[in-house]
Design a protein around this motif. Structure first.
Motif, PDB file in Angstrom:
ATOM      1  N   ARG A 115      -4.257  16.185  -1.869  1.00 18.09           N
ATOM      2  CA  ARG A 115      -3.475  15.789  -3.047  1.00 18.09           C
ATOM      3  C   ARG A 115      -2.401  14.781  -2.646  1.00 18.09           C
ATOM      4  O   ARG A 115      -2.186  13.780  -3.322  1.00 18.09           O
ATOM      5  CB  ARG A 115      -2.842  17.016  -3.711  1.00 18.09           C
ATOM      6  N   ALA A 116      -1.756  15.043  -1.525  1.00 18.54           N
ATOM      7  CA  ALA A 116      -0.742  14.112  -1.016  1.00 18.54           C
ATOM      8  C   ALA A 116      -1.378  12.762  -0.676  1.00 18.54           C
ATOM      9  O   ALA A 116      -0.795  11.701  -0.939  1.00 18.54           O
ATOM     10  CB  ALA A 116      -0.045  14.703   0.206  1.00 18.54           C
ATOM     11  N   ALA A 117      -2.574  12.789  -0.106  1.00 18.26           N
ATOM     12  CA  ALA A 117      -3.269  11.541   0.230  1.00 18.26           C
ATOM     13  C   ALA A 117      -3.617  10.763  -1.029  1.00 18.26           C
ATOM     14  O   ALA A 117      -3.493   9.524  -1.054  1.00 18.26           O
ATOM     15  CB  ALA A 117      -4.528  11.838   1.042  1.00 18.26           C
ATOM     16  N   LEU A 118      -4.041  11.447  -2.083  1.00 26.15           N
ATOM     17  CA  LEU A 118      -4.369  10.773  -3.340  1.00 26.15           C
ATOM     18  C   LEU A 118      -3.100  10.214  -3.995  1.00 26.15           C
ATOM     19  O   LEU A 118      -3.114   9.102  -4.526  1.00 26.15           O
ATOM     20  CB  LEU A 118      -5.093  11.736  -4.281  1.00 26.15           C
ATOM     21  N   GLU A 119      -2.007  10.947  -3.926  1.00 21.62           N
ATOM     22  CA  GLU A 119      -0.737  10.445  -4.458  1.00 21.62           C
ATOM     23  C   GLU A 119      -0.260   9.235  -3.659  1.00 21.62           C
ATOM     24  O   GLU A 119       0.243   8.264  -4.233  1.00 21.62           O
ATOM     25  CB  GLU A 119       0.314  11.557  -4.453  1.00 21.62           C
ATOM     26  N   ALA A 120      -0.418   9.281  -2.341  1.00 21.52           N
ATOM     27  CA  ALA A 120      -0.040   8.136  -1.495  1.00 21.52           C
ATOM     28  C   ALA A 120      -0.880   6.921  -1.850  1.00 21.52           C
ATOM     29  O   ALA A 120      -0.392   5.787  -1.849  1.00 21.52           O
ATOM     30  CB  ALA A 120      -0.199   8.493  -0.017  1.00 21.52           C
ATOM     31  N   LEU A 121      -2.137   7.157  -2.181  1.00 20.67           N
ATOM     32  CA  LEU A 121      -3.010   6.061  -2.586  1.00 20.67           C
ATOM     33  C   LEU A 121      -2.535   5.459  -3.906  1.00 20.67           C
ATOM     34  O   LEU A 121      -2.534   4.237  -4.074  1.00 20.67           O
ATOM     35  CB  LEU A 121      -4.450   6.570  -2.713  1.00 20.67           C
ATOM     36  N   GLY A 122      -2.088   6.289  -4.836  1.00 20.34           N
ATOM     37  CA  GLY A 122      -1.514   5.790  -6.088  1.00 20.34           C
ATOM     38  C   GLY A 122      -0.276   4.947  -5.825  1.00 20.34           C
ATOM     39  O   GLY A 122      -0.095   3.882  -6.423  1.00 20.34           O
ATOM     40  N   ASN A 123       0.567   5.405  -4.906  1.00 18.19           N
ATOM     41  CA  ASN A 123       1.759   4.633  -4.528  1.00 18.19           C
ATOM     42  C   ASN A 123       1.370   3.313  -3.877  1.00 18.19           C
ATOM     43  O   ASN A 123       2.012   2.287  -4.107  1.00 18.19           O
ATOM     44  CB  ASN A 123       2.649   5.444  -3.582  1.00 18.19           C
ATOM     45  N   ARG A 124       0.315   3.346  -3.080  1.00 21.42           N
ATOM     46  CA  ARG A 124      -0.172   2.108  -2.459  1.00 21.42           C
ATOM     47  C   ARG A 124      -0.650   1.120  -3.519  1.00 21.42           C
ATOM     48  O   ARG A 124      -0.374  -0.078  -3.431  1.00 21.42           O
ATOM     49  CB  ARG A 124      -1.299   2.426  -1.480  1.00 21.42           C
ATOM     50  N   MET A 125      -1.348   1.624  -4.525  1.00 17.99           N
ATOM     51  CA  MET A 125      -1.813   0.744  -5.601  1.00 17.99           C
ATOM     52  C   MET A 125      -0.620   0.088  -6.296  1.00 17.99           C
ATOM     53  O   MET A 125      -0.659  -1.105  -6.626  1.00 17.99           O
ATOM     54  CB  MET A 125      -2.643   1.529  -6.621  1.00 17.99           C
ATOM     55  N   GLU A 126       0.438   0.841  -6.496  1.00 19.66           N
ATOM     56  CA  GLU A 126       1.642   0.276  -7.112  1.00 19.66           C
ATOM     57  C   GLU A 126       2.229  -0.836  -6.234  1.00 19.66           C
ATOM     58  O   GLU A 126       2.634  -1.884  -6.748  1.00 19.66           O
ATOM     59  CB  GLU A 126       2.683   1.375  -7.352  1.00 19.66           C
ATOM     60  N   ARG A 127       2.262  -0.602  -4.917  1.00 21.17           N
ATOM     61  CA  ARG A 127       2.776  -1.636  -4.004  1.00 21.17           C
ATOM     62  C   ARG A 127       1.890  -2.879  -4.019  1.00 21.17           C
ATOM     63  O   ARG A 127       2.382  -4.002  -3.939  1.00 21.17           O
ATOM     64  CB  ARG A 127       2.892  -1.089  -2.582  1.00 21.17           C
ATOM     65  N   ILE A 128       0.589  -2.688  -4.132  1.00 27.23           N
ATOM     66  CA  ILE A 128      -0.340  -3.824  -4.170  1.00 27.23           C
ATOM     67  C   ILE A 128      -0.093  -4.658  -5.430  1.00 27.23           C
ATOM     68  O   ILE A 128      -0.104  -5.888  -5.385  1.00 27.23           O
ATOM     69  CB  ILE A 128      -1.807  -3.327  -4.099  1.00 27.23           C
ATOM     70  N   PHE A 129       0.138  -3.978  -6.554  1.00 30.30           N
ATOM     71  CA  PHE A 129       0.361  -4.694  -7.812  1.00 30.30           C
ATOM     72  C   PHE A 129       1.768  -5.274  -7.941  1.00 30.30           C
ATOM     73  O   PHE A 129       2.008  -6.147  -8.771  1.00 30.30           O
ATOM     74  CB  PHE A 129       0.088  -3.765  -9.012  1.00 30.30           C
ATOM     75  N   ALA A 130       2.719  -4.784  -7.149  1.00 28.20           N
ATOM     76  CA  ALA A 130       4.123  -5.180  -7.308  1.00 28.20           C
ATOM     77  C   ALA A 130       4.344  -6.698  -7.307  1.00 28.20           C
ATOM     78  O   ALA A 130       5.054  -7.209  -8.186  1.00 28.20           O
ATOM     79  CB  ALA A 130       4.993  -4.509  -6.252  1.00 28.20           C
ATOM     80  N   PRO A 131       3.766  -7.480  -6.375  1.00 28.65           N
ATOM     81  CA  PRO A 131       4.001  -8.934  -6.423  1.00 28.65           C
ATOM     82  C   PRO A 131       3.454  -9.585  -7.699  1.00 28.65           C
ATOM     83  O   PRO A 131       4.073 -10.495  -8.256  1.00 28.65           O
ATOM     84  CB  PRO A 131       3.272  -9.463  -5.185  1.00 28.65           C
ATOM     85  N   ALA A 132       2.316  -9.104  -8.183  1.00 30.74           N
ATOM     86  CA  ALA A 132       1.735  -9.654  -9.412  1.00 30.74           C
ATOM     87  C   ALA A 132       2.598  -9.289 -10.612  1.00 30.74           C
ATOM     88  O   ALA A 132       2.768 -10.104 -11.538  1.00 30.74           O
ATOM     89  CB  ALA A 132       0.306  -9.150  -9.599  1.00 30.74           C
ATOM     90  N   VAL A 133       3.164  -8.099 -10.615  1.00 36.26           N
ATOM     91  CA  VAL A 133       4.050  -7.677 -11.708  1.00 36.26           C
ATOM     92  C   VAL A 133       5.308  -8.543 -11.700  1.00 36.26           C
ATOM     93  O   VAL A 133       5.744  -9.031 -12.756  1.00 36.26           O
ATOM     94  CB  VAL A 133       4.387  -6.175 -11.590  1.00 36.26           C
TER      95      VAL A 133
END
Length: 194
Positions: free
Chosen positions: A120-138
């Motif tokens: 569950r922690a790994a899946l949440e970390a992956l969600g956080n990673r997705m947010e970091r990936i999108f951050a420059p585009a946002v």
């Protein structure tokens, strides 16, 4: 006394072989989970990948870890292709359409996921990673006035998840593209500055 340098080619081959087996397992899991659901026997996944059960367990402690690896690979793919200079709606549309297999897989197995604390922690970390990936585009989209200053990368990840739900298996590719476009238009109507 003559010194012998280790043969770097020889030391790379086992790592490359191990990486290829890991990738084969992930690809096999996508196919098996999609066709047979989350409870497909792990032996079936290993067999389809052309490896033994031991190789599967050396790479993934359980089926949940395999699921996390599938979605981590999708994040890797996004990270390689995202271009903040493109309009955010185009980035999201491409992400949703290119990730159709992962989205349908998640929809198929989500109800059966019984994640332990680590997965569950790994899946949440992956969600956080997705947010970091999108951050420059946002950030770039905010500067261009495409979205309101209050929109966060988490909002965009949620928008992508929402748009992916309109991809129904009985629709043609053109119909899916039209549905995703319409869904993102509706979402972006709410994200634009007022």
């Amino acid at each position: 006394m003559e010194r012998h340098e280790p043969d770097k080619r020889r030391s790379r081959a086992p790592r490359r072989d191990a990486q290829e087996r890991r990738e084969a397992l992930i690809a096999s899991a996508v196919l098996c989970f999609t066709a047979e659901g989350y409870r497909v026997p792990l032996d079936t996944i290993a067999e389809r990948a052309g490896v033994g059960r031991g190789t599967l367990y050396r790479n993934f402690k359980d089926r949940d870890a395999l699921v996390v690896a599938i979605f981590s690979r999708e994040a890797d793919r996004l990270e390689q292709v995202i271009d903040p200079a493109r309009p955010l709606v185009d980035i999201l549309s491409g992400f949703v359409l290119d990730g159709a297999v992962a989205s349908s897989l998640f929809a198929r197995i989500a109800a059966d996921l019984q994640l332990d604390e680590a997965n569950r922690a790994a899946l949440e970390a992956l969600g956080n990673r997705m947010e970091r990936i999108f951050a420059p585009a946002v950030a770039a989209a905010k500067e261009r006035g495409e979205i309101a200053s209050t929109v966060t990368p988490r909002d965009i990840v949620l928008a992508a998840r929402m748009a992916s739900t309109v991809m129904l298996p009985f629709l043609s590719e053109d119909e899916v593209a039209a549905q995703v476009s319409e869904a993102l238009r509706l979402v972006f109507d709410g994200l634009r500055p007022r």
